[in-house]
Motif scaffolding. Structure first.
Motif, short mmCIF file in Angstrom:
data_model
loop_
_atom_site.label_atom_id
_atom_site.label_comp_id
_atom_site.label_asym_id
_atom_site.label_seq_id
_atom_site.Cartn_x
_atom_site.Cartn_y
_atom_site.Cartn_z
N ASN A 251 41.32 22.58 -10.67
CA ASN A 251 40.94 23.17 -11.96
C ASN A 251 40.92 24.69 -11.87
O ASN A 251 41.35 25.39 -12.80
N ILE A 252 40.39 25.23 -10.76
CA ILE A 252 40.40 26.68 -10.56
C ILE A 252 41.84 27.18 -10.47
O ILE A 252 42.20 28.21 -11.06
N ARG A 253 42.65 26.48 -9.72
CA ARG A 253 44.04 26.90 -9.55
C ARG A 253 44.77 26.94 -10.88
O ARG A 253 45.56 27.86 -11.15
N ALA A 254 44.51 25.95 -11.73
CA ALA A 254 45.18 25.91 -13.04
C ALA A 254 44.73 27.07 -13.92
O ALA A 254 45.55 27.71 -14.59
N ILE A 255 43.42 27.36 -13.93
CA ILE A 255 42.91 28.46 -14.75
C ILE A 255 43.42 29.80 -14.25
O ILE A 255 43.88 30.65 -15.03
N ASP A 260 47.01 34.66 -13.95
CA ASP A 260 48.05 35.32 -13.15
C ASP A 260 49.24 35.73 -14.01
O ASP A 260 49.87 36.76 -13.81
N GLU A 261 49.56 34.89 -15.01
CA GLU A 261 50.69 35.18 -15.89
C GLU A 261 50.48 36.49 -16.66
O GLU A 261 51.45 37.16 -17.02
N ALA A 262 49.21 36.83 -16.92
CA ALA A 262 48.92 38.00 -17.75
C ALA A 262 48.66 39.26 -16.94
O ALA A 262 48.48 40.33 -17.52
N LEU A 263 48.65 39.16 -15.62
CA LEU A 263 48.34 40.33 -14.80
C LEU A 263 49.49 41.34 -14.83
O LEU A 263 50.64 40.97 -14.59
N PRO A 264 49.20 42.61 -15.12
CA PRO A 264 50.26 43.62 -15.14
C PRO A 264 50.83 43.90 -13.76
O PRO A 264 52.00 44.23 -13.62
N GLU A 265 49.98 43.80 -12.72
CA GLU A 265 50.43 44.05 -11.36
C GLU A 265 50.07 42.85 -10.49
O GLU A 265 48.98 42.30 -10.59
N LYS A 266 50.99 42.46 -9.66
CA LYS A 266 50.77 41.31 -8.80
C LYS A 266 50.25 41.76 -7.43
O LYS A 266 50.57 42.84 -6.95
N ARG A 290 34.89 39.11 1.51
CA ARG A 290 34.60 39.65 0.19
C ARG A 290 35.60 39.20 -0.87
O ARG A 290 35.38 39.43 -2.06
N ASP A 291 36.71 38.62 -0.45
CA ASP A 291 37.70 38.16 -1.43
C ASP A 291 38.39 36.91 -0.90
O ASP A 291 38.24 36.55 0.26
N LYS A 292 39.12 36.25 -1.78
CA LYS A 292 39.76 34.99 -1.43
C LYS A 292 41.14 34.95 -2.08
O LYS A 292 41.29 35.26 -3.26
N VAL A 293 42.14 34.58 -1.30
CA VAL A 293 43.49 34.38 -1.84
C VAL A 293 43.63 32.92 -2.24
O VAL A 293 43.40 32.02 -1.42
N ILE A 294 43.98 32.67 -3.49
CA ILE A 294 44.07 31.30 -4.01
C ILE A 294 45.49 31.03 -4.50
O ILE A 294 45.99 31.76 -5.37
N PRO A 295 46.17 30.02 -3.96
CA PRO A 295 47.51 29.67 -4.45
C PRO A 295 47.42 29.18 -5.89
O PRO A 295 46.46 28.50 -6.28
N THR A 296 48.42 29.54 -6.69
CA THR A 296 48.47 29.04 -8.08
C THR A 296 49.72 28.16 -8.22
O THR A 296 49.86 27.20 -7.49
N ASP A 297 50.62 28.51 -9.11
CA ASP A 297 51.84 27.71 -9.29
C ASP A 297 52.94 28.20 -8.37
O ASP A 297 53.07 29.41 -8.12
N GLY A 298 53.75 27.25 -7.91
CA GLY A 298 54.89 27.62 -7.09
C GLY A 298 54.44 28.31 -5.82
O GLY A 298 53.56 27.85 -5.11
N ARG A 300 53.23 31.44 -5.85
CA ARG A 300 52.40 32.56 -6.26
C ARG A 300 50.96 32.36 -5.80
O ARG A 300 50.52 31.25 -5.51
N SER A 301 50.20 33.44 -5.78
CA SER A 301 48.79 33.39 -5.44
C SER A 301 48.08 34.58 -6.07
O SER A 301 48.73 35.56 -6.46
#
Length: 470
Positions: A251-255, A260-266, A290-298, A300-301
């Protein structure tokens, strides 16, 4: 480079590594709240209801359902081996529950559930709702006594909105003034995006709304566009806090994939998204990530801010420390916004305006409170001392040519390293700390900006704390 004057050094108690971590995370939260000037959005997962109400995890729920139904004649592990995916297991269990309901389990269901218009998957959802309702303690005071302080701190956050994938009614008990919107109701009617509780996977109050099977998830994805648009609006305007989810939760990955689609910078960290993670192993010498890298679609993260805590009190206190809404009832605010919306939409074109001034008078006492009710008061104005120390750390950074509070924070650290004096540890000509609940808001003066400008430019400076005006 620097000279300290009128700055008497006071020996401070030594902090543990984790105490320092708590202090820095709290400052990050308060600075983010000041930067956005509004309440956070809460995303709540099953981990929180397990913590406060003893509700089952997804796998524990499947285990309960397997034992309850005699048509499920093998242990849960068999279905995990065969079907792998919990959602596919839910689909198979729904088929077996229908079979059971029309046989040995007939007396477990009300007679109206055996009409032709009842869905084949309604039986398992009815049993899920009945099981979770049986865990309901009735009100927030009946929730876990061990975590009562946390629950009270959570309630004080007064979130702009809450989004949950949970079916139970725990959040309704903690936030009774929020308006519940269930499942497909999100697609209907007028929603004002203030004081609303979005139960996107359904609720025990309507068992057919529960999203549980493979078919349910397929239907949910088909109508997800409206929710995604709302999430993107929330993302652009508010701090977001995920609590009760594992960082790898689908659910977190989907949200986050939508965000991620709307981020101006990756690739950079998303500054207003936090994941709160429970870690019972934390010790005084712990220094969590202090931070976490989370995979999203394909392939991307995204990188988001991670908060690790074994006690959520200090985290909830930090997110609750917005003084603007301390005395504003969420239900009244939502009602007033709704009435304002109706005036704009219907009455003004007809040159007809009707206002219930008695309601307005009872809701607010003066012009300042009225502004707060509409949410247009500036967070800087919560103290009269704002005239001398009006700036948040983010605003100090912007005055120095940068967009994030970290730049000014690093310059203050440089002053501390050079002079041995931390201007944030006292009220002085550069800094003032304002206590709200258990969280300190740090505010800065024009003299602080000038001091840090000199530090930035490598100029000589004289540190004179002086006395903060009361």
């Amino acid at each position: 480079m620097a000279e300290a004057a009128a700055a008497t050094a006071v020996e401070e108690p030594k902090q543990s590594r984790y105490e320092r971590y708590v202090e820095e995370i709290t400052e990050d939260i308060t600075n983010t709240l000041q930067e956005y000037g509004c309440q956070p959005i809460l995303f709540v997962g099953s981990g929180l209801t397990k913590r406060y109400m003893g509700a089952p995890s997804w796998e524990e729920l499947l285990g309960y359902l397997a034992v309850k139904c005699s048509s499920i004649d093998k242990k849960l592990v068999f279905y995990k081996q065969l079907l792998k995916d919990p959602i596919r297991i839910g689909e198979e269990f729904a088929r077996l529950y229908q079979e059971w309901a029309w046989g040995a389990g007939h007396n477990e269901f009300p007679k109206e559930m055996f009409e032709e218009d009842i869905g084949a998957q309604s039986y398992i959802k009815y049993m899920i709702a009945a099981h979770l309702r049986a865990l309901n303690p009735g009100n927030a005071k009946g929730l876990s006594a061990d975590h009562q302080q946390e629950i009270e701190a959570l309630a004080k956050i007064r979130p702009h909105a809450i989004i949950t994938t949970n079916y139970d009614e725990m959040l309704e008990m903690i936030f009774p003034d929020h308006q519940r919107i269930i499942g497909q109701q999100i697609l209907k009617g007028q929603h004002f995006s203030i004081g609303e509780l979005y139960k996107i996977h359904g609720c025990v109050s309507d068992h057919d709304s529960i999203v549980f099977t493979e078919k349910d998830y397929e239907d949910f994805l088909k109508r997800k566009k409206f929710l995604s648009a709302k999430l993107l609006t929330f993302f652009s305007e508010h701090p977001l806090v995920f609590v009760g989810y594992n960082a790898g939760d689908p659910n977190i990955r989907a949200i986050l994939s939508d965000i991620d689609e709307a981020l101006p910078e990756k690739g950079g960290i998303i500054p207003n998204v936090y994941i709160l993670q429970w870690d019972p192993s934390l010790k005084d010498d712990s220094w969590p990530a202090r931070d976490k890298v989370i995979p999203t679609d394909g392939d991307r993260s995204v990188r988001v801010k991670l908060i690790s805590a074994s006690d959520f009190n200090w985290v909830f206190d930090a997110f609750a420390a917005n003084p603007i809404l301390n005395n504003v009832n969420t239900r009244v605010l939502r009602s007033l916004i709704a009435r304002s919306y109706e005036l704009v939409r219907h009455d003004i074109p007809k040159m007809k305006v009707e206002a219930d001034f008695k309601m307005l008078t009872s809701a607010v006492q003066d012009s300042e409170s009225f502004a707060k009710l509409f949410g247009i008061a500036n967070i800087n104005d919560y103290s009269k001392a704002g005239a001398q120390h009006p700036y948040s750390l983010t605003e100090v950074s912007k005055a120095l040519g940068r967009n994030t509070w970290h730049f000014a924070g690093n310059l203050i650290d440089a002053v501390t390293e050079t002079t041995g004096v931390n201007i944030r540890k006292s009220d002085n000509r550069y800094h003032r700390g304002e206590r709200v609940n258990k969280t300190t808001f740090h505010k800065y003066s024009d003299e602080a900006i000038e001091l840090l400008r000199k530090v930035r430019d490598g100029e000589d400076y004289k540190l004179d704390l002086g006395v903060a005006e009361k």
